[in-house]
Design a protein around this motif. Structure first.
Motif, short mmCIF file in Angstrom:
data_model
loop_
_atom_site.label_atom_id
_atom_site.label_comp_id
_atom_site.label_asym_id
_atom_site.label_seq_id
_atom_site.Cartn_x
_atom_site.Cartn_y
_atom_site.Cartn_z
N VAL A 109 -0.42 -9.74 -3.21
CA VAL A 109 -1.71 -9.09 -3.13
C VAL A 109 -2.58 -9.89 -2.18
CG1 VAL A 109 -3.78 -8.39 -4.38
CG2 VAL A 109 -1.52 -8.15 -5.46
N HIS A 110 -3.09 -9.26 -1.15
CA HIS A 110 -3.93 -9.94 -0.16
C HIS A 110 -5.38 -9.80 -0.59
CE1 HIS A 110 -0.50 -9.93 2.76
NE2 HIS A 110 -0.17 -8.88 2.02
N GLU A 111 -5.96 -10.89 -1.07
CA GLU A 111 -7.32 -10.80 -1.61
C GLU A 111 -8.01 -12.16 -1.55
OE1 GLU A 111 -9.45 -9.50 -5.80
OE2 GLU A 111 -7.49 -8.65 -5.29
N TRP A 112 -9.29 -12.14 -1.15
CA TRP A 112 -10.05 -13.38 -0.97
C TRP A 112 -11.29 -13.42 -1.87
CZ3 TRP A 112 -7.31 -10.70 2.52
CH2 TRP A 112 -6.39 -11.39 3.30
N THR A 113 -11.31 -12.64 -2.92
CA THR A 113 -12.44 -12.65 -3.85
C THR A 113 -12.44 -13.96 -4.65
OG1 THR A 113 -11.13 -11.64 -5.61
CG2 THR A 113 -12.31 -10.15 -4.11
N ALA A 114 -13.54 -14.19 -5.37
CA ALA A 114 -13.63 -15.39 -6.20
C ALA A 114 -12.53 -15.41 -7.26
CB ALA A 114 -15.01 -15.46 -6.85
N ASP A 140 -5.69 -16.81 6.85
CA ASP A 140 -5.42 -15.58 7.61
C ASP A 140 -6.48 -14.49 7.52
OD1 ASP A 140 -3.07 -16.52 8.73
OD2 ASP A 140 -1.82 -15.76 7.11
N ILE A 141 -7.76 -14.85 7.50
CA ILE A 141 -8.81 -13.82 7.58
C ILE A 141 -9.12 -13.59 9.06
CG2 ILE A 141 -9.87 -13.98 5.31
CD1 ILE A 141 -11.78 -16.09 6.46
N ALA A 142 -8.18 -12.99 9.75
CA ALA A 142 -8.31 -12.87 11.20
C ALA A 142 -7.66 -11.58 11.70
CB ALA A 142 -7.68 -14.08 11.89
N TRP A 150 -10.78 -7.07 10.14
CA TRP A 150 -10.82 -8.50 9.84
C TRP A 150 -12.20 -8.99 9.43
CZ3 TRP A 150 -13.24 -12.77 12.11
CH2 TRP A 150 -13.89 -12.56 13.31
N LEU A 151 -13.25 -8.41 9.99
CA LEU A 151 -14.60 -8.82 9.60
C LEU A 151 -14.90 -8.46 8.15
CD1 LEU A 151 -16.60 -7.96 12.83
CD2 LEU A 151 -16.22 -10.25 11.86
N GLN A 152 -14.33 -7.37 7.69
CA GLN A 152 -14.46 -7.00 6.29
C GLN A 152 -13.78 -8.03 5.39
OE1 GLN A 152 -13.41 -2.87 5.35
NE2 GLN A 152 -12.44 -3.58 3.46
N LYS A 153 -12.59 -8.49 5.80
CA LYS A 153 -11.89 -9.52 5.04
C LYS A 153 -12.64 -10.84 5.09
CE LYS A 153 -8.61 -6.60 4.18
NZ LYS A 153 -8.48 -6.01 2.85
#
Length: 336
Positions: A109-114, A140-142, A150-153
């Motif tokens: 799962v690709h996720e960058w939340t807290a 990899d937020i690019a 990518w800006l959303q990520k």
């Protein structure tokens, strides 16, 4: 804490290949390579859940389990949560499709939340069989993975992972955090923020002998001004500078191979190994803290250390500069 005060030595071990990058690596060979790195004094190890869907962390954890925790420095990354369920077929990995097709088949799962960041760290600690991490990179937020999204990520990470890691650093749970990316723009955006402030970054493939001009334009001056250190990942440009055929994790183009041939011809003329030129070039910038080449054969560790310590004549760097093969803005290991 500055990266230079955390990371021991100028060279570490990049554990991406332990995730079966490009090809399947037998377990005993992976462990023998790690043993060679340890025996020859390498004490910084960098990995990520993404590398083989947890395989790299599992292999590294197995090796380090019996070593005193204070005797090495460990970094991993957040942005992928590895699930118990498996999946078949090709994964959607942007420009990096197929890189880890020989890794584990666990769903990612690709996720960058807290919440995802905290779970990612907990899972990494289990796979690595340790009670703490020294450095954590936001992975990899690019553009290479997310294209126009990518800006959303990045925003997801800014309001999630960045804040979690900043808090963990301030609480002393980790020593440092930053970004681990293959593109410069996310780092530039992060360095421009008022808060939270990263301690440094791992930039893969963007400050190498083969590809460095873009990094010199903006991100490295910004990092130097901010006091942020850089770990150079992929100093051999995905292997093409070390006899491989990959650049940017894909088969190298004829143009890239031709440039590599030109670099090698100049190195041969001066009796210089191309690996030595590559490592020492990446380390010459004042922002660089360490390089982390990867390896899957024990013999490669000795080659890397020999390259790091090889004496390179000033005439080589002078001709490299005069030929236009390196940017005029790039610091060189010796005055040209």
């Amino acid at each position: 804490m500055p990266l230079k005060d955390i990371i021991p030595g100028r060279i570490g071990y990049g554990a991406a290949p332990l995730g079966n990058m490009f090809r399947a690596v037998p377990d005993d060979q992976a462990q023998a390579t790690l043993q060679a790195a340890w025996d020859q004094g390498i004490r910084y190890y960098d990995t990520a859940p993404f590398y083989g869907a947890g395989l790299s962390e599992l292999r590294l954890g197995e090796f380090l389990a019996d070593r005193p925790r204070d005797s090495y420095v460990l970094s991993t990354k957040v942005g992928r949560v590895i699930l118990d369920e498996t999946e078949e077929g090709a994964r959607d990995l942007g420009e990096k499709g197929g890189v880890f097709e020989n890794g584990l088949r666990n769903k990612m799962v690709h996720e960058w939340t807290a919440e995802a960041t905290e779970r990612s760290i907990e899972d990494s600690l289990k796979r690595l069989r340790t009670d703490r991490l020294d450095v954590v990179w936001v992975h990899d937020i690019a553009q290479d993975f997310h294209g126009d999204l990518w800006l959303q990520k990045f925003e997801e990470a800014r309001t999630g992972a960045f804040r979690v890691l900043g808090r963990l650093r301030d609480e002393g749970v980790i020593k440092a955090w930053g970004l681990g990316v293959n593109k410069t723009e996310p780092i530039e955006l992060t360095l421009a923020l008022d808060e939270p402030r990263p301690d440094g970054f791992l930039l893969a493939g963007r400050y190498t002998l083969l590809d460095h001009e873009h990094a010199l334009e903006r991100v490295l001056p910004m990092a130097q001004e901010a006091g942020a250190g850089m770990v150079v990942g992929g100093p051999y440009s995905s292997g093409v500078l070390a006899g491989g055929k990959h650049f940017e994790y894909q088969p190298a183009s004829k143009e890239i191979l031709a440039k590599v041939d030109t670099l090698k011809a100049l190195a041969d003329k001066h009796g210089v190994s191309i690996k030595a030129a590559a490592l020492q070039f990446s380390l010459a910038h004042p922002v660089t803290t360490a390089v982390v080449p990867g390896a899957t054969k024990p013999s490669r560790i000795g080659e890397d250390l020999a390259a790091l310590n090889e004496t390179i004549p000033a005439a080589f760097w002078a001709e490299l500069r005069a030929s236009g093969l390196v940017s005029d803005k790039a610091p060189l290991p010796q005055s040209a």
